[in-house]
Write a protein that holds these residues in place. Structure first.
Motif, PDB file in Angstrom:
ATOM      1  N   ASN A   1       1.020  -1.112   0.126  1.00 35.06           N
ATOM      2  CA  ASN A   1      -0.051   0.084  -0.151  1.00 35.06           C
ATOM      3  C   ASN A   1       1.201   1.049  -0.172  1.00 35.06           C
ATOM      4  O   ASN A   1       2.045   1.213  -0.022  1.00 35.06           O
ATOM      5  CB  ASN A   1      -1.140   0.129   1.114  1.00 35.06           C
ATOM      6  CG  ASN A   1      -0.292  -0.151   2.596  1.00 35.06           C
ATOM      7  OD1 ASN A   1       0.825   0.537   2.795  1.00 35.06           O
ATOM      8  ND2 ASN A   1      -0.922  -0.761   3.387  1.00 35.06           N
ATOM      9  N   ALA A   2       0.219   2.437  -0.041  1.00 29.58           N
ATOM     10  CA  ALA A   2       1.062   3.608  -0.323  1.00 29.58           C
ATOM     11  C   ALA A   2       2.004   3.796   0.917  1.00 29.58           C
ATOM     12  O   ALA A   2       3.153   4.170   0.956  1.00 29.58           O
ATOM     13  CB  ALA A   2      -0.053   4.794  -0.095  1.00 29.58           C
ATOM     14  N   GLY A   3       1.575   3.386   2.288  1.00 33.12           N
ATOM     15  CA  GLY A   3       2.446   3.320   3.627  1.00 33.12           C
ATOM     16  C   GLY A   3       3.538   2.610   3.337  1.00 33.12           C
ATOM     17  O   GLY A   3       4.600   3.268   3.630  1.00 33.12           O
ATOM     18  N   GLU A   4       3.402   1.417   2.843  1.00 32.10           N
ATOM     19  CA  GLU A   4       4.438   0.673   2.561  1.00 32.10           C
ATOM     20  C   GLU A   4       5.469   1.191   1.771  1.00 32.10           C
ATOM     21  O   GLU A   4       6.659   0.957   1.794  1.00 32.10           O
ATOM     22  CB  GLU A   4       3.842  -0.862   2.378  1.00 32.10           C
ATOM     23  CG  GLU A   4       3.422  -1.540   3.482  1.00 32.10           C
ATOM     24  CD  GLU A   4       2.339  -2.573   3.163  1.00 32.10           C
ATOM     25  OE1 GLU A   4       2.362  -3.575   4.131  1.00 32.10           O
ATOM     26  OE2 GLU A   4       1.873  -2.762   1.952  1.00 32.10           O
ATOM     27  N   ALA A   5       5.037   1.653   0.587  1.00 33.88           N
ATOM     28  CA  ALA A   5       5.712   1.975  -0.366  1.00 33.88           C
ATOM     29  C   ALA A   5       6.701   3.404   0.186  1.00 33.88           C
ATOM     30  O   ALA A   5       7.834   3.509  -0.051  1.00 33.88           O
ATOM     31  CB  ALA A   5       5.066   2.706  -1.548  1.00 33.88           C
ATOM     32  N   VAL A   6       6.032   4.235   0.932  1.00 33.11           N
ATOM     33  CA  VAL A   6       6.956   5.299   1.693  1.00 33.11           C
ATOM     34  C   VAL A   6       7.793   4.746   2.589  1.00 33.11           C
ATOM     35  O   VAL A   6       9.068   5.172   2.700  1.00 33.11           O
ATOM     36  CB  VAL A   6       5.873   6.373   2.355  1.00 33.11           C
ATOM     37  CG1 VAL A   6       6.561   7.266   3.275  1.00 33.11           C
ATOM     38  CG2 VAL A   6       4.978   7.012   1.396  1.00 33.11           C
ATOM     39  N   ASP A   7       7.579   3.713   3.308  1.00 37.95           N
ATOM     40  CA  ASP A   7       8.416   2.946   4.147  1.00 37.95           C
ATOM     41  C   ASP A   7       9.545   2.315   3.334  1.00 37.95           C
ATOM     42  O   ASP A   7      10.900   2.652   3.830  1.00 37.95           O
ATOM     43  CB  ASP A   7       7.773   1.896   4.945  1.00 37.95           C
ATOM     44  CG  ASP A   7       6.945   2.458   5.842  1.00 37.95           C
ATOM     45  OD1 ASP A   7       7.081   3.724   6.543  1.00 37.95           O
ATOM     46  OD2 ASP A   7       6.066   1.779   6.638  1.00 37.95           O
ATOM     47  N   LEU A   8       9.471   1.820   2.370  1.00 36.86           N
ATOM     48  CA  LEU A   8      10.515   1.506   1.384  1.00 36.86           C
ATOM     49  C   LEU A   8      11.464   2.432   1.008  1.00 36.86           C
ATOM     50  O   LEU A   8      12.359   2.299   0.942  1.00 36.86           O
ATOM     51  CB  LEU A   8       9.818   0.464   0.038  1.00 36.86           C
ATOM     52  CG  LEU A   8      10.604   0.204  -1.145  1.00 36.86           C
ATOM     53  CD1 LEU A   8      11.503  -0.923  -0.539  1.00 36.86           C
ATOM     54  CD2 LEU A   8       9.914  -0.091  -2.238  1.00 36.86           C
ATOM     55  N   LEU A   9      10.662   3.534   0.473  1.00 40.15           N
ATOM     56  CA  LEU A   9      11.677   4.706   0.416  1.00 40.15           C
ATOM     57  C   LEU A   9      12.520   5.151   1.444  1.00 40.15           C
ATOM     58  O   LEU A   9      13.561   5.481   1.099  1.00 40.15           O
ATOM     59  CB  LEU A   9      10.855   5.764  -0.331  1.00 40.15           C
ATOM     60  CG  LEU A   9      10.151   5.315  -1.559  1.00 40.15           C
ATOM     61  CD1 LEU A   9       9.281   6.658  -2.292  1.00 40.15           C
ATOM     62  CD2 LEU A   9      11.175   5.143  -2.705  1.00 40.15           C
ATOM     63  N   ARG A  10      11.798   5.260   2.417  1.00 42.73           N
ATOM     64  CA  ARG A  10      12.821   5.647   3.499  1.00 42.73           C
ATOM     65  C   ARG A  10      13.933   4.848   3.914  1.00 42.73           C
ATOM     66  O   ARG A  10      14.987   5.299   4.400  1.00 42.73           O
ATOM     67  CB  ARG A  10      11.853   5.863   5.022  1.00 42.73           C
ATOM     68  CG  ARG A  10      10.869   7.191   4.592  1.00 42.73           C
ATOM     69  CD  ARG A  10       9.984   7.253   6.132  1.00 42.73           C
ATOM     70  NE  ARG A  10       9.320   8.520   5.903  1.00 42.73           N
ATOM     71  CZ  ARG A  10       7.861   8.364   6.506  1.00 42.73           C
ATOM     72  NH1 ARG A  10       7.269   7.439   6.765  1.00 42.73           N
ATOM     73  NH2 ARG A  10       7.349   9.719   6.269  1.00 42.73           N
ATOM     74  N   ARG A  11      13.700   3.590   3.658  1.00 42.20           N
ATOM     75  CA  ARG A  11      14.745   2.480   4.017  1.00 42.20           C
ATOM     76  C   ARG A  11      15.863   2.766   3.062  1.00 42.20           C
ATOM     77  O   ARG A  11      17.033   2.355   3.399  1.00 42.20           O
ATOM     78  CB  ARG A  11      14.444   1.229   3.966  1.00 42.20           C
ATOM     79  CG  ARG A  11      13.256   0.836   5.049  1.00 42.20           C
ATOM     80  CD  ARG A  11      12.908  -0.967   5.347  1.00 42.20           C
ATOM     81  NE  ARG A  11      12.489  -1.533   4.121  1.00 42.20           N
ATOM     82  CZ  ARG A  11      11.226  -1.384   3.955  1.00 42.20           C
ATOM     83  NH1 ARG A  11      10.359  -1.057   4.774  1.00 42.20           N
ATOM     84  NH2 ARG A  11      10.793  -2.099   2.905  1.00 42.20           N
ATOM     85  N   GLN A  12      15.507   3.430   1.928  1.00 44.00           N
ATOM     86  CA  GLN A  12      16.623   3.458   0.940  1.00 44.00           C
ATOM     87  C   GLN A  12      17.403   4.987   1.242  1.00 44.00           C
ATOM     88  O   GLN A  12      17.963   5.586   0.240  1.00 44.00           O
ATOM     89  CB  GLN A  12      16.033   3.206  -0.524  1.00 44.00           C
ATOM     90  CG  GLN A  12      15.632   2.049  -0.823  1.00 44.00           C
ATOM     91  CD  GLN A  12      14.832   1.861  -2.153  1.00 44.00           C
ATOM     92  OE1 GLN A  12      14.592   3.074  -2.683  1.00 44.00           O
ATOM     93  NE2 GLN A  12      14.749   0.723  -2.629  1.00 44.00           N
TER      94      GLN A  12
END
Length: 255
Positions: free
Chosen positions: A187-198
């Motif tokens: 979902n959108a929240g998980e996509a944002v978390d993915l970017l933050r981890r990068q």
């Protein structure tokens, strides 16, 4: 044929112009006369502003492998879509249909992310991804989108910083499919978390659809990097020229 080289140059100039009708006719004559130049054809496609994902991806592949069997590529995509239709039980939601696509592409056909040789340039070419059944996020996303299009689904390419996914905006809340990770849903929240981890600083604009022009331009940017790593400066330079052509064409028509 009587005028030889002069005719070829004339037709190639027409094929590179922005007039889509003239370019198409010139391209037909070049192919019939067996004088087609895949690099010139792709430049003509870039300048045409008539950006269609499947055509662009195949023309990009032909710049390196002019002898690819385009009919076979399209037939493979058709076959994948036909298998999905067999498994979809209507009425089905868009999300349910996407689950079927993921099952068919990544489990039945065995498409996967090439984690072992990520920088291999072959990962970026549609024909090679279909033959070798492995690619990088953007090329696997292109396959996903082309199969979905054959099923009448309105999915979108989404170029996240450092990653590429497929987006669905048909439901109340958008969701994303990650073809590099076996078509998993986020979902959108998980996509944002993915970017933050990068270690990026995500914005809402990162989750928006990416224009086809930028999808193909990003493929070329990847190839610049991958051919540079492979110590192939001539091909790196060629794809850098394509990137410059995309950017110059866009600038000419937006200013």
């Amino acid at each position: 044929m009587k005028h030889g080289h002069h005719s070829v140059e004339f037709l190639r100039q027409l094929a590179s112009q922005s007039d889509r009708t003239l370019a198409a006719h010139a391209g037909w004559f070049l192919r019939e006369l067996d004088y087609s130049d895949p690099v010139t054809e792709f430049r003509g496609f870039i300048r045409s502003l008539n950006y269609e994902l499947e055509t662009g991806a195949l023309l990009l592949s032909r710049t390196i492998n002019p002898d690819i069997d385009i009919g076979a590529c399209c037939a493979r995509l058709d076959s994948m879509a036909a298998r999905c239709r067999e498994l979809i039980a209507e009425p089905a939601s868009v999300r349910e249909k996407c689950r079927v696509i993921s099952r068919v592409l990544f489990h039945e056909y065995g498409l996967r992310g090439n984690t072992d040789h990520y920088a291999d340039p072959l990962n970026s070419y549609l024909d090679q991804v279909l033959i070798r059944r492995k690619g990088i996020p953007i090329s696997l996303s292109i396959v996903y989108l082309l199969v979905a299009e054959r099923l009448g689904l309105s999915l979108e390419p989404v170029g996240l910083p450092g990653h590429f996914v497929v987006g669905c905006y048909a439901e109340q809340l958008p969701f994303y499919i990650d073809p590099f990770n076996s078509g998993s849903f986020i979902n959108a929240g998980e996509a944002v978390d993915l970017l933050r981890r990068q270690s990026t600083h995500p914005t809402i604009a990162d989750l928006a659809p990416t224009p086809v022009r930028e999808v193909l331009c990003r493929c070329c940017r990847n190839l610049v990097n991958h051919y540079s790593v492979a110590n192939d400066p001539d091909r790196a330079r060629l794809f850098a020229e394509f990137v410059a052509e995309f950017e110059a064409t866009y600038e000419r028509h937006t200013t």
